[in-house]
Design an enzyme around this catalytic site. Structure first.
Site, PDB file in Angstrom:
ATOM      1  NE  ARG A 175     -10.470  -3.956   0.267  1.00 41.67           N
ATOM      2  CZ  ARG A 175      -9.665  -2.994   0.724  1.00 41.67           C
ATOM      3  NH1 ARG A 175     -10.177  -1.848   1.171  1.00 41.67           N
ATOM      4  NH2 ARG A 175      -8.351  -3.150   0.724  1.00 41.67           N
ATOM      5  CB  CYS A 219     -13.940   2.684  -0.547  1.00 39.86           C
ATOM      6  SG  CYS A 219     -13.306   4.379  -0.500  1.00 39.86           S
ATOM      7  NE  ARG A 272      -3.710   1.945   2.819  1.00 38.03           N
ATOM      8  CZ  ARG A 272      -4.956   2.036   2.362  1.00 38.03           C
ATOM      9  NH1 ARG A 272      -5.447   1.076   1.599  1.00 38.03           N
ATOM     10  NH2 ARG A 272      -5.716   3.076   2.670  1.00 38.03           N
ATOM     11  CD  GLN A 281     -13.074  -0.479  -1.414  1.00 40.86           C
ATOM     12  OE1 GLN A 281     -12.382  -0.457  -0.401  1.00 40.86           O
ATOM     13  NE2 GLN A 281     -14.328  -0.921  -1.400  1.00 40.86           N
ATOM     14  CG  ASP A 326     -13.000   7.700  -1.722  1.00 38.82           C
ATOM     15  OD1 ASP A 326     -13.082   7.508  -0.494  1.00 38.82           O
ATOM     16  OD2 ASP A 326     -11.927   7.617  -2.355  1.00 38.82           O
ATOM     17  CG  HIS A 379      -8.135   1.071  -3.407  1.00 32.21           C
ATOM     18  ND1 HIS A 379      -7.542  -0.098  -2.972  1.00 32.21           N
ATOM     19  CD2 HIS A 379      -8.714   1.622  -2.293  1.00 32.21           C
ATOM     20  CE1 HIS A 379      -7.747  -0.248  -1.680  1.00 32.21           C
ATOM     21  NE2 HIS A 379      -8.447   0.777  -1.240  1.00 32.21           N
TER      22      HIS A 379
END
Length: 309
Positions: free
Chosen positions: A283, A255, A97, A127, A215, A124
């Site tokens: 996830r 998310c 990440r 996600q 988001d 991402h």
């Protein structure tokens, strides 16, 4: 050797296969990581990403190792290349990440272990897998007409839009013109069957949509832009009134983490249309399906004694 830096590192058929594997109970997951480690390198902290990945690795019989940023010092203490070469001596998969997508590309180019993008400034994809899995469970991919995203054309939107396009699902994005996606990204989307439209009108974007997503307006690393972003994205809040313009029974996804009163009202995220907690749980399931796929395509003997050159 396969890597997962963006959703379209999979073919459309492979994407469907990963989602199908992710939908199976954890108890039936194959122990494909038995006796193997998975390195989890975090330059950015995360609640969902760390917990979902660690549990997914354990469900596949493996051992997750969480690595803090100061332990590797990406391109400061050690180069991205030396980091992945070292970790590949111990681990079957290296997941990271990071702030810069280029670090992941350089790690993958070493071809010493499958590299998974847990989030970068560009993408991402893990996600997006969870989002698509949630849509599949709650609506059905073949019955989903359109997915609307309200807010920034950021990494979360980009990966979800690519995933939708690959599966032939139409998507729409409502975004202030100054934050619109790059032409290169739109061209990438055009290479897949699912059409994507971009507008500056949230009401137009959600009209008839089966899913509405958003988001945060200010992501990690953009804190110095917060005041400007709040001013620009103010008209792009997902409210109950905006949701009423979507299709009957439309779902709301986020998310997380969420800022109630900014990108979404509490009435929406805590209301009956919200599926954010199933999305968060997914996830873990999506990570399990992805890791099983990647380890199945890894060369024999990966991360076993004596394999380093």
């Amino acid at each position: 050797m396969r890597h997962f830096l963006e959703v379209d590192d999979l073919s459309p058929d492979e994407l469907r296969s990963v989602l199908d594997a992710s939908s199976r109970p954890a108890a039936s997951a194959p122990a494909v990581l038995d006796g193997k480690g998975v390195a989890l390198v975090f330059e950015k902290a995360s609640n969902r990403t760390r917990n979902s990945m660690e549990m997914a690795v354990r469900q596949l019989g493996g051992h997750p190792v969480y690595i803090r940023p100061e332990e590797v010092g990406m391109d400061v203490r050690e180069s991205a290349e030396d980091i992945v070469r070292t970790l590949a001596c111990y681990h079957a998969i290296v997941a990271a990440r990071v702030f810069r997508h280029g670090h992941l590309e350089r790690m993958a180019a070493c071809k010493v272990a499958p590299v998974v993008n847990l989030l970068s400034d560009d993408a991402h994809p893990c996600q997006a897998l969870a989002d698509l899995l949630t849509i599949s469970q709650c609506i059905g991919l073949e019955r989903t007409g359109r997915v609307a995203f309200i807010g920034d054309a950021n990494n979360v939107w980009r990966s979800l839009a690519i995933g939708c396009a690959m599966l032939g699902i139409e998507s729409s994005l409502a975004v202030p013109p100054s934050y619109a996606p790059a032409a290169e990204t739109l061209a990438r989307l055009d290479s897949f069957p699912g059409a994507c439209t971009v507008t500056d009108d949230p009401a137009e974007a959600v009209k008839g949509a089966d899913v509405v997503c958003t988001d945060v307006w200010t992501s990690m690393g953009q804190e110095d832009e917060q005041a400007e972003r709040v001013a620009s994205f103010g008209p792009y809040q997902v409210t109950a009134e905006l949701m009423s313009r979507a299709a009957d029974g439309a779902l709301f996804l986020h998310c997380l983490p969420a800022h109630r009163g900014e990108e979404v009202t509490a009435e929406v995220i805590d209301g009956p249309a919200s599926r954010v907690w199933r999305q968060a749980e997914n996830r873990m399931h999506a990570a399990r399906g992805l890791l099983a796929f990647l380890i199945g395509t890894a060369p024999p003997g990966a991360a076993s004694a004596g394999t380093a050159p």
